[in-house]
Design a protein around this motif. Structure first.
Motif, PDB file in Angstrom:
ATOM      1  N   ALA A   7       0.812  -1.222   0.000  1.00 42.13           N
ATOM      2  CA  ALA A   7       0.000   0.000   0.000  1.00 42.13           C
ATOM      3  C   ALA A   7       0.846   1.273   0.000  1.00 42.13           C
ATOM      4  CB  ALA A   7      -0.912  -0.022   1.224  1.00 42.13           C
ATOM      5  N   SER A   9       2.056   5.100  -0.878  1.00 41.60           N
ATOM      6  CA  SER A   9       1.452   6.378  -1.225  1.00 41.60           C
ATOM      7  C   SER A   9       2.170   6.890  -2.472  1.00 41.60           C
ATOM      8  CB  SER A   9       1.646   7.381  -0.090  1.00 41.60           C
ATOM      9  OG  SER A   9       1.055   6.870   1.076  1.00 41.60           O
ATOM     10  N   SER A 186      -6.910   3.071   5.642  1.00 41.43           N
ATOM     11  CA  SER A 186      -6.230   1.783   5.580  1.00 41.43           C
ATOM     12  C   SER A 186      -7.000   0.718   6.377  1.00 41.43           C
ATOM     13  CB  SER A 186      -4.814   1.947   6.129  1.00 41.43           C
ATOM     14  OG  SER A 186      -4.130   0.739   6.049  1.00 41.43           O
ATOM     15  N   ARG A 200       4.416  -4.696   7.222  1.00 47.54           N
ATOM     16  CA  ARG A 200       4.886  -3.349   6.903  1.00 47.54           C
ATOM     17  C   ARG A 200       6.001  -2.973   7.858  1.00 47.54           C
ATOM     18  NH1 ARG A 200      -0.841  -0.557   8.662  1.00 47.54           N
ATOM     19  NH2 ARG A 200      -0.773  -1.085  10.866  1.00 47.54           N
TER      20      ARG A 200
HETATM   21  N1  GLU Z   1       0.709   4.095   2.757  1.00 44.45           N
HETATM   22  C1  GLU Z   1       1.331   3.541   3.940  1.00 44.45           C
HETATM   23  C2  GLU Z   1       2.832   3.674   3.805  1.00 44.45           C
HETATM   24  O1  GLU Z   1       3.325   3.791   2.709  1.00 44.45           O
HETATM   25  C3  GLU Z   1       0.943   2.092   4.043  1.00 44.45           C
HETATM   26  C4  GLU Z   1       1.305   1.429   5.323  1.00 44.45           C
HETATM   27  C5  GLU Z   1       0.579   0.104   5.439  1.00 44.45           C
HETATM   28  O2  GLU Z   1       1.060  -0.853   4.843  1.00 44.45           O
HETATM   29  O3  GLU Z   1      -0.453   0.052   6.058  1.00 44.45           O
HETATM   30  O4  GLU Z   1       3.525   3.736   4.796  1.00 44.45           O
END
Ligand code: GLU
Length: 441
Positions: A7, A9, A186, A200
């Motif tokens: 995920a 950004s 999320s 993560r």
């Molecule tokens: N967009 C978040 C990041 O890049 C995602 C984190 C997650 O995996 O929930 O840190």
């Protein structure tokens, strides 16, 4: 069924640190025969850019990390609105009005009094008329009311984790301008997309405590969380200092072997040795989150370069035939060329130098003092076409005629034909050489 997601950004280019997260999630899904999703966390309208989103897809494709489906948070704002309404109805989402400056003052007072700088929930005590006034005056934002208890989970890497939600401020989920923040979007996505495993970086551990409560408040069961350590440079320095040069697109431009990068990142920080692997399936087969430790993991670009060379050398013809075709190597000669040079290239870019020697002759003339010897050797050179036995037959004849042997025999002949003192086995290379250079340079 296992469902994972990566995920990012789309506010910048992916770097090796992001790739570690992407790869872990892809491997967990692959091992379990599950589904791996790509989710773009793009609710930040100012910082998210379509060109970064496109670059993320391109970088992952280059690495062969395929996703089953792509989701964009910007397409799901109506879902977040529905979820927010549910939380409001159950009293878990409340409107607050403090400005950043006011919050800073509160934090300072708390610290001075020896209390943790946790938001005091003053907004919960506001009367409706007061809220209306503040909303009209400065606008409000929305906070999630945490249950002030310990949040515990069995982390796939860290083991048992326990966070005291009472030591954390109620997180803002929706900003004054309506922007839905990551913590909330999320959690809603993980719940609604049936994500079973979230892996993560360790920088998200505190978010996890809040997200577990948000998911529970929405009636869901939290996924299994795992938090990997962050990458550092070879000396333990923050990788962020080097990220410029460790963006995936820069590594690609530098000729990095995708499989080497994947093989390295799938093992770095684990108790398993780093070995070059021939496919993602092979990498997935030996992958186990439980073998990773919590300590920061050192990433050394030099290790990547070395593994890249080992990986490249182990590839079969099919994996390099596109590069050979691009160089103009005729199809019939590709196999022989690859067998000849594979042990002498560290990157694909180095293929062109050897092909140039094959087609255009040596890059440098032989030393003048060898002219007489080379004239004799040239006279003994077998007629073309040359084959795998030509080198042995020819050097045997030169040896008999000149009395030279060993290095004094082979070295000048290699040097004459290639312009170099080292390189592929001459028996393999000779059939590919088109140019017979003059003996006197
Ligand atoms: N967009 C978040 C990041 O890049 C995602 C984190 C997650 O995996 O929930 O840190």
């Amino acid at each position: 069924m296992t469902v994972t997601r990566f995920a990012p950004s789309p506010t910048g280019y992916l770097h090796v640190g992001n790739l570690r997260t992407a790869l872990f999630n892809a491997l967990i899904a692959a091992r379990a025969g599950g589904t791996f999703l790509l989710r773009l966390d793009d609710t930040d309208r100012e910082r998210s850019r379509p060109e970064y989103a496109a670059a993320i897809e391109e970088d992952l494709r280059w690495l062969g990390l395929d996703w089953a489906r792509i989701e964009r948070q910007s397409d799901r704002l109506d879902r977040y609105a529905v979820a927010a309404e549910r939380l409001r109805a159950s009293g878990r989402l409340y409107e607050a009005f403090e400005t950043p400056e006011e919050l800073e003052v509160k934090r300072r007072i708390a610290r001075a009094a020896g209390r943790p700088p946790v938001y005091d929930r003053a907004a919960l005590a506001l009367a409706p008329a007061e809220k209306d006034r503040l909303r009209a005056e400065r606008g409000g934002h929305w906070r999630f009311r945490l249950d002030r208890e310990r949040v515990e989970w069995a982390d796939g890497i860290l083991g048992p984790v326990s966070i005291d939600a009472g030591s954390v401020s109620d997180p803002v989920l929706i900003r004054g301008d309506g922007q839905v923040l990551y913590t909330f979007a999320s959690a809603v996505d993980d719940l609604e997309m049936g994500i079973t495993d979230v892996t993560r970086g360790a920088d998200h551990v505190t978010n996890t405590a809040a997200q577990i409560q948000i998911i529970a408040a929405l009636g869901g069961t939290p996924p299994c969380f795992a938090h990997h350590s962050l990458l550092t440079g070879p000396e333990g320095e923050a990788l962020s200092k080097r990220l410029g040069s460790l963006a995936l697109r820069d590594l690609r431009a530098a000729g990095t072997e995708p499989l080497a990068l994947l093989s390295l990142l799938a093992r770095l920080g684990s108790s398993d040795p780093v070995e070059p692997r021939a496919s993602l399936a092979e990498i997935a087969a030996g992958f186990d989150l439980a073998r990773f430790g919590a300590a920061p993991t050192k990433f050394d670009p030099a290790e990547l370069v070395a593994l890249g060379a080992r990986t490249l050398r182990s590839l079969d013809l099919a994996a390099v035939s596109g590069d050979l075709a691009a160089l103009g190597v005729p199809e019939a000669e590709r196999g022989a060329f690859w067998e000849a040079v594979r042990g002498n290239v560290a990157t694909r870019a180095e293929l062109s130098g050897w092909w140039r020697i094959c087609r255009e002759g040596p890059a440098a003339p032989p030393p003048a003092e060898e002219a007489a010897f080379l004239a004799e050797a040239r006279a003994l050179l077998p007629e073309r076409p040359w084959d795998g036995g030509t080198w042995a037959a020819w050097t045997g004849a030169v040896k008999a005629a000149t009395g030279r042997g060993g290095r004094a025999l082979f070295q000048p002949l290699r040097r004459w034909l290639t312009g170099l003192d080292h390189g592929p086995e001459m028996a393999r290379l000779m059939p590919l050489l088109r140019v017979t250079p003059p003996a006197d340079g």
